[in-house]
Scaffold this active site. Sequence first.
Site, PDB file in Angstrom:
ATOM      1  CB  SER A   1       7.827  -5.622  -1.572  1.00 24.00           C
ATOM      2  OG  SER A   1       7.359  -5.898  -0.287  1.00 24.00           O
TER       3      SER A   1
ATOM      4  CG  ASN B   1       8.645 -11.024 -13.910  1.00 25.83           C
ATOM      5  OD1 ASN B   1       9.483 -10.118 -13.938  1.00 25.83           O
ATOM      6  ND2 ASN B   1       7.656 -11.051 -13.044  1.00 25.83           N
TER       7      ASN B   1
ATOM      8  CB  CYS C   1       9.813  -9.233 -10.299  1.00 25.94           C
ATOM      9  SG  CYS C   1       9.266  -9.094  -8.584  1.00 25.94           S
TER      10      CYS C   1
ATOM     11  CB  THR D   1       6.589  -1.916 -10.203  1.00 27.52           C
ATOM     12  OG1 THR D   1       7.468  -2.984  -9.874  1.00 27.52           O
ATOM     13  CG2 THR D   1       5.159  -2.399 -10.188  1.00 27.52           C
TER      14      THR D   1
HETATM   15  C1  SIN Z   1       5.784  -9.305  -7.171  1.00 27.77           C
HETATM   16  O1  SIN Z   1       5.263 -10.414  -7.027  1.00 27.77           O
HETATM   17  O2  SIN Z   1       6.683  -8.925  -6.400  1.00 27.77           O
HETATM   18  C2  SIN Z   1       5.342  -8.380  -8.266  1.00 27.77           C
HETATM   19  C3  SIN Z   1       5.439  -8.965  -9.598  1.00 27.77           C
HETATM   20  C4  SIN Z   1       6.412  -8.305 -10.502  1.00 27.77           C
HETATM   21  O3  SIN Z   1       6.917  -7.213 -10.197  1.00 27.77           O
HETATM   22  O4  SIN Z   1       6.720  -8.842 -11.567  1.00 27.77           O
END
Ligand code: SIN
Length: 300
Positions: free
Chosen positions: A69, A125, A128, A191
């Site tokens: 996380s 992205n 996330c 994820t």
């Molecule tokens: C994160 O930095 O929390 C993970 C990156 C992501 O899930 O894209």
Amino acid sequence: MNTKVNICSVELKNPVMTASGTFGSGREFSEFTDLNKLGAVVVKGVAAKPWQGNPPPRIAEVYGGMLNSVGLQNPGADYFIKNDIPFLRQFDTKIVVNICGHSEQEYIDVTEKLRGADVDLLELNISCPNVSEGGMSFGTDPKVAEKVVKAVKKRADKPLIVKLSPNVTDITEIARAAVSGGADALSLINTLTGMKIDVKRRKSVLYRKIGGMSGPAVKPVALAMVYKVCKAVDVPVIGMGGISNAEDALEFIMAGATAVSIGTANFTDPGAAEKVAEGIKKYMSHEGINDLSEIRGIID
Ligand code: SIN
């Protein structure tokens, strides 16, 4: 034998990329692995301004993988342009920048800052799970996803990959929305939301309680999603999720992926991506395959 693949007219020497979030700027891995051997390095999310990320603990081991996380901690686009691009350009590999924002305007801001930067591809992205604004909240509703993709695509001067979240009912719906917004390629999966509780302390292990799960245990889920998305859209797909070796990577290619990304495996073996590239070459030579197109999407 030809290991090259093409993502939106950008030629990669082989189909192996790193997965954003596991590779930083590549600097920390370059002592352990030869970045020249990779098709592309996908860097950690870059925002218009620096982000602190979430408070610790923000990493936990779980059966078959890990939770994170991190919250997209990053030093911001100005730092990235000044320090990380010149570092990565020393290597004969392509550079893919994962871009993030808390709002549509922040996604636009980072895209504009990166105009003219010496990178090869952008990866948006919208997946996330570790930020309360932006990230996955833009990638779980097809209308919202299409709108932000459209806004970013309008400002982007490089081909745009959109990274999808598996935390949806039907990933093909989001995939179609992203393509309709102008995505030139898709990458998946980010994820899966997950949690771990310390029963002695009676507390969630992660400060933020819920994080994103990655690693070998998610591979069958990721593979099925990549397979479905490859059937649903007509743009190149970059498959990822629990890939640890060449055989895993080849499964994704046979499911239809043009390229693959190696993420969590880098933490147990910083040379994992290079070994996957080598293993694919060996498989091709052993099986008499001249070009990956001979096996790409072979599963009907
Ligand atoms: C994160 O930095 O929390 C993970 C990156 C992501 O899930 O894209």
